[in-house]
Scaffold this motif. Structure first.
Motif, PDB file in Angstrom:
ATOM      1  N   GLY A  23       0.812  -1.214   0.000  1.00 28.09           N
ATOM      2  CA  GLY A  23       0.000   0.000   0.000  1.00 28.09           C
ATOM      3  C   GLY A  23       0.845   1.263   0.000  1.00 28.09           C
ATOM      4  O   GLY A  23       0.449   2.282  -0.571  1.00 28.09           O
ATOM      5  N   LEU A  24       2.011   1.220   0.608  1.00 24.92           N
ATOM      6  CA  LEU A  24       2.897   2.382   0.625  1.00 24.92           C
ATOM      7  C   LEU A  24       3.636   2.572  -0.689  1.00 24.92           C
ATOM      8  O   LEU A  24       4.160   3.647  -0.955  1.00 24.92           O
ATOM      9  CB  LEU A  24       3.921   2.240   1.762  1.00 24.92           C
ATOM     10  CG  LEU A  24       3.358   2.330   3.179  1.00 24.92           C
ATOM     11  CD1 LEU A  24       4.448   1.992   4.187  1.00 24.92           C
ATOM     12  CD2 LEU A  24       2.803   3.719   3.434  1.00 24.92           C
ATOM     13  N   ARG A  25       3.719   1.515  -1.494  1.00 32.43           N
ATOM     14  CA  ARG A  25       4.410   1.523  -2.782  1.00 32.43           C
ATOM     15  C   ARG A  25       5.840   2.065  -2.677  1.00 32.43           C
ATOM     16  O   ARG A  25       6.326   2.773  -3.555  1.00 32.43           O
ATOM     17  CB  ARG A  25       3.644   2.356  -3.796  1.00 32.43           C
ATOM     18  CG  ARG A  25       2.213   1.952  -3.986  1.00 32.43           C
ATOM     19  CD  ARG A  25       1.957   1.440  -5.369  1.00 32.43           C
ATOM     20  NE  ARG A  25       0.548   1.366  -5.696  1.00 32.43           N
ATOM     21  CZ  ARG A  25      -0.222   0.335  -5.380  1.00 32.43           C
ATOM     22  NH1 ARG A  25       0.258  -0.674  -4.717  1.00 32.43           N
ATOM     23  NH2 ARG A  25      -1.486   0.315  -5.746  1.00 32.43           N
ATOM     24  N   ALA A  26       6.503   1.712  -1.583  1.00 30.10           N
ATOM     25  CA  ALA A  26       7.864   2.214  -1.344  1.00 30.10           C
ATOM     26  C   ALA A  26       8.924   1.329  -1.984  1.00 30.10           C
ATOM     27  O   ALA A  26      10.026   1.781  -2.248  1.00 30.10           O
ATOM     28  CB  ALA A  26       8.117   2.310   0.156  1.00 30.10           C
ATOM     29  N   VAL A  27       8.592   0.077  -2.211  1.00 31.60           N
ATOM     30  CA  VAL A  27       9.537  -0.894  -2.771  1.00 31.60           C
ATOM     31  C   VAL A  27       8.832  -1.569  -3.940  1.00 31.60           C
ATOM     32  O   VAL A  27       7.605  -1.595  -4.017  1.00 31.60           O
ATOM     33  CB  VAL A  27       9.951  -1.925  -1.686  1.00 31.60           C
ATOM     34  CG1 VAL A  27      10.926  -2.942  -2.227  1.00 31.60           C
ATOM     35  CG2 VAL A  27      10.543  -1.226  -0.478  1.00 31.60           C
ATOM     36  N   ASP A  28       9.599  -2.130  -4.856  1.00 26.46           N
ATOM     37  CA  ASP A  28       9.058  -2.827  -6.018  1.00 26.46           C
ATOM     38  C   ASP A  28       8.062  -3.899  -5.580  1.00 26.46           C
ATOM     39  O   ASP A  28       8.281  -4.620  -4.597  1.00 26.46           O
ATOM     40  CB  ASP A  28      10.207  -3.453  -6.812  1.00 26.46           C
ATOM     41  CG  ASP A  28       9.724  -4.125  -8.074  1.00 26.46           C
ATOM     42  OD1 ASP A  28       8.831  -3.556  -8.740  1.00 26.46           O
ATOM     43  OD2 ASP A  28      10.245  -5.216  -8.382  1.00 26.46           O
ATOM     44  N   THR A  29       6.970  -4.022  -6.304  1.00 25.56           N
ATOM     45  CA  THR A  29       5.903  -4.960  -5.963  1.00 25.56           C
ATOM     46  C   THR A  29       6.400  -6.407  -5.921  1.00 25.56           C
ATOM     47  O   THR A  29       6.005  -7.176  -5.048  1.00 25.56           O
ATOM     48  CB  THR A  29       4.747  -4.851  -6.973  1.00 25.56           C
ATOM     49  OG1 THR A  29       4.289  -3.498  -6.992  1.00 25.56           O
ATOM     50  CG2 THR A  29       3.600  -5.761  -6.603  1.00 25.56           C
ATOM     51  N   GLY A  30       7.271  -6.772  -6.832  1.00 19.80           N
ATOM     52  CA  GLY A  30       7.799  -8.139  -6.847  1.00 19.80           C
ATOM     53  C   GLY A  30       8.582  -8.462  -5.584  1.00 19.80           C
ATOM     54  O   GLY A  30       8.483  -9.566  -5.051  1.00 19.80           O
ATOM     55  N   VAL A  31       9.336  -7.508  -5.100  1.00 22.32           N
ATOM     56  CA  VAL A  31      10.102  -7.711  -3.863  1.00 22.32           C
ATOM     57  C   VAL A  31       9.154  -7.878  -2.686  1.00 22.32           C
ATOM     58  O   VAL A  31       9.316  -8.768  -1.838  1.00 22.32           O
ATOM     59  CB  VAL A  31      11.074  -6.527  -3.617  1.00 22.32           C
ATOM     60  CG1 VAL A  31      11.728  -6.631  -2.251  1.00 22.32           C
ATOM     61  CG2 VAL A  31      12.117  -6.467  -4.715  1.00 22.32           C
ATOM     62  N   ILE A  32       8.138  -7.014  -2.630  1.00 23.24           N
ATOM     63  CA  ILE A  32       7.175  -7.089  -1.526  1.00 23.24           C
ATOM     64  C   ILE A  32       6.459  -8.434  -1.524  1.00 23.24           C
ATOM     65  O   ILE A  32       6.347  -9.089  -0.485  1.00 23.24           O
ATOM     66  CB  ILE A  32       6.159  -5.937  -1.621  1.00 23.24           C
ATOM     67  CG1 ILE A  32       6.858  -4.607  -1.347  1.00 23.24           C
ATOM     68  CG2 ILE A  32       5.011  -6.149  -0.652  1.00 23.24           C
ATOM     69  CD1 ILE A  32       5.998  -3.398  -1.609  1.00 23.24           C
ATOM     70  N   LEU A  33       5.980  -8.851  -2.678  1.00 19.92           N
ATOM     71  CA  LEU A  33       5.265 -10.131  -2.749  1.00 19.92           C
ATOM     72  C   LEU A  33       6.194 -11.301  -2.453  1.00 19.92           C
ATOM     73  O   LEU A  33       5.808 -12.240  -1.747  1.00 19.92           O
ATOM     74  CB  LEU A  33       4.615 -10.297  -4.116  1.00 19.92           C
ATOM     75  CG  LEU A  33       3.448  -9.353  -4.419  1.00 19.92           C
ATOM     76  CD1 LEU A  33       2.955  -9.566  -5.838  1.00 19.92           C
ATOM     77  CD2 LEU A  33       2.329  -9.554  -3.420  1.00 19.92           C
ATOM     78  N   GLY A  34       7.410 -11.246  -2.985  1.00 23.32           N
ATOM     79  CA  GLY A  34       8.361 -12.330  -2.735  1.00 23.32           C
ATOM     80  C   GLY A  34       8.720 -12.459  -1.268  1.00 23.32           C
ATOM     81  O   GLY A  34       8.700 -13.550  -0.696  1.00 23.32           O
ATOM     82  N   VAL A  35       9.033 -11.340  -0.647  1.00 23.33           N
ATOM     83  CA  VAL A  35       9.407 -11.363   0.773  1.00 23.33           C
ATOM     84  C   VAL A  35       8.198 -11.694   1.635  1.00 23.33           C
ATOM     85  O   VAL A  35       8.286 -12.492   2.568  1.00 23.33           O
ATOM     86  CB  VAL A  35      10.040 -10.013   1.188  1.00 23.33           C
ATOM     87  CG1 VAL A  35      10.208  -9.928   2.690  1.00 23.33           C
ATOM     88  CG2 VAL A  35      11.370  -9.817   0.486  1.00 23.33           C
ATOM     89  N   GLY A  36       7.045 -11.092   1.324  1.00 23.72           N
ATOM     90  CA  GLY A  36       5.852 -11.313   2.140  1.00 23.72           C
ATOM     91  C   GLY A  36       5.336 -12.743   2.062  1.00 23.72           C
ATOM     92  O   GLY A  36       5.167 -13.410   3.090  1.00 23.72           O
ATOM     93  N   ILE A  37       5.111 -13.207   0.852  1.00 24.54           N
ATOM     94  CA  ILE A  37       4.582 -14.568   0.693  1.00 24.54           C
ATOM     95  C   ILE A  37       5.649 -15.596   1.055  1.00 24.54           C
ATOM     96  O   ILE A  37       5.367 -16.586   1.743  1.00 24.54           O
ATOM     97  CB  ILE A  37       4.057 -14.776  -0.741  1.00 24.54           C
ATOM     98  CG1 ILE A  37       2.832 -13.886  -0.967  1.00 24.54           C
ATOM     99  CG2 ILE A  37       3.705 -16.233  -0.984  1.00 24.54           C
ATOM    100  CD1 ILE A  37       2.344 -13.856  -2.400  1.00 24.54           C
ATOM    101  N   GLY A  38       6.880 -15.351   0.640  1.00 21.29           N
ATOM    102  CA  GLY A  38       7.969 -16.269   0.991  1.00 21.29           C
ATOM    103  C   GLY A  38       8.194 -16.342   2.490  1.00 21.29           C
ATOM    104  O   GLY A  38       8.404 -17.421   3.043  1.00 21.29           O
ATOM    105  N   GLY A  39       8.147 -15.192   3.152  1.00 21.38           N
ATOM    106  CA  GLY A  39       8.319 -15.170   4.608  1.00 21.38           C
ATOM    107  C   GLY A  39       7.200 -15.892   5.335  1.00 21.38           C
ATOM    108  O   GLY A  39       7.436 -16.644   6.284  1.00 21.38           O
ATOM    109  N   ALA A  40       5.966 -15.668   4.893  1.00 20.57           N
ATOM    110  CA  ALA A  40       4.829 -16.343   5.522  1.00 20.57           C
ATOM    111  C   ALA A  40       4.921 -17.861   5.322  1.00 20.57           C
ATOM    112  O   ALA A  40       4.694 -18.635   6.258  1.00 20.57           O
ATOM    113  CB  ALA A  40       3.519 -15.805   4.957  1.00 20.57           C
ATOM    114  N   LEU A  41       5.280 -18.282   4.114  1.00 22.86           N
ATOM    115  CA  LEU A  41       5.427 -19.722   3.855  1.00 22.86           C
ATOM    116  C   LEU A  41       6.591 -20.313   4.644  1.00 22.86           C
ATOM    117  O   LEU A  41       6.514 -21.457   5.114  1.00 22.86           O
ATOM    118  CB  LEU A  41       5.600 -19.977   2.361  1.00 22.86           C
ATOM    119  CG  LEU A  41       4.354 -19.735   1.501  1.00 22.86           C
ATOM    120  CD1 LEU A  41       4.691 -19.911   0.022  1.00 22.86           C
ATOM    121  CD2 LEU A  41       3.221 -20.644   1.916  1.00 22.86           C
ATOM    122  N   ALA A  42       7.666 -19.550   4.794  1.00 21.22           N
ATOM    123  CA  ALA A  42       8.806 -20.027   5.591  1.00 21.22           C
ATOM    124  C   ALA A  42       8.406 -20.218   7.050  1.00 21.22           C
ATOM    125  O   ALA A  42       8.832 -21.173   7.691  1.00 21.22           O
ATOM    126  CB  ALA A  42       9.979 -19.060   5.477  1.00 21.22           C
TER     127      ALA A  42
END
Length: 123
Positions: A23-42
């Protein structure tokens, strides 16, 4: 049990933090999704692996990564650092207290089996 509960809750926090960063659009969307979904799955994977020491190592690694991720989104740095440090402290507490609870639970189970064997033998 405590550690797996903490990791499950942390999976939700990581996912929702990724949504806030998106929502803040401060970082590239791919990075946010990768870190967010990857972190949750980890987190979920580590919770599933807690029957072995590998799960605890992965959980400890996740705690460190959560603190490090706080520096990726400058707008959320203070909040994410507070959340990361809080989860790291809770991880240490859960690891210590959970180990004690598991030992006490095993001792109680053995005592109950022994008591059941004695009372059955007397009847």
């Amino acid at each position: 049990m405590f550690c797996s509960t903490l990791l499950a809750l942390e999976a939700f926090v990581v996912f929702f933090a990724a949504l806030a960063a998106y929502g803040l659009r401060a970082v590239d969307t791919g990075v946010i999704l990768g870190v967010g979904i990857g972190g949750a799955l980890a987190c979920i994977l580590a919770a599933g692996l807690l029957r072995s020491f590998v799960g605890y190592l992965l959980g400890t690694f996740i705690q460190g990564c959560l603190v490090a991720v706080a520096f990726l989104v400058p707008e959320m740095r203070d909040h994410m650092l507070a959340v990361g440090l809080t989860f790291a402290v809770l991880w240490i507490i859960c690891w210590r207290v959970g180990g004690r609870v598991d030992v006490e639970r095993a001792e109680r189970y053995e005592a109950e089996l022994e008591h059941h064997a004695r009372t059955r033998g007397d009847a």
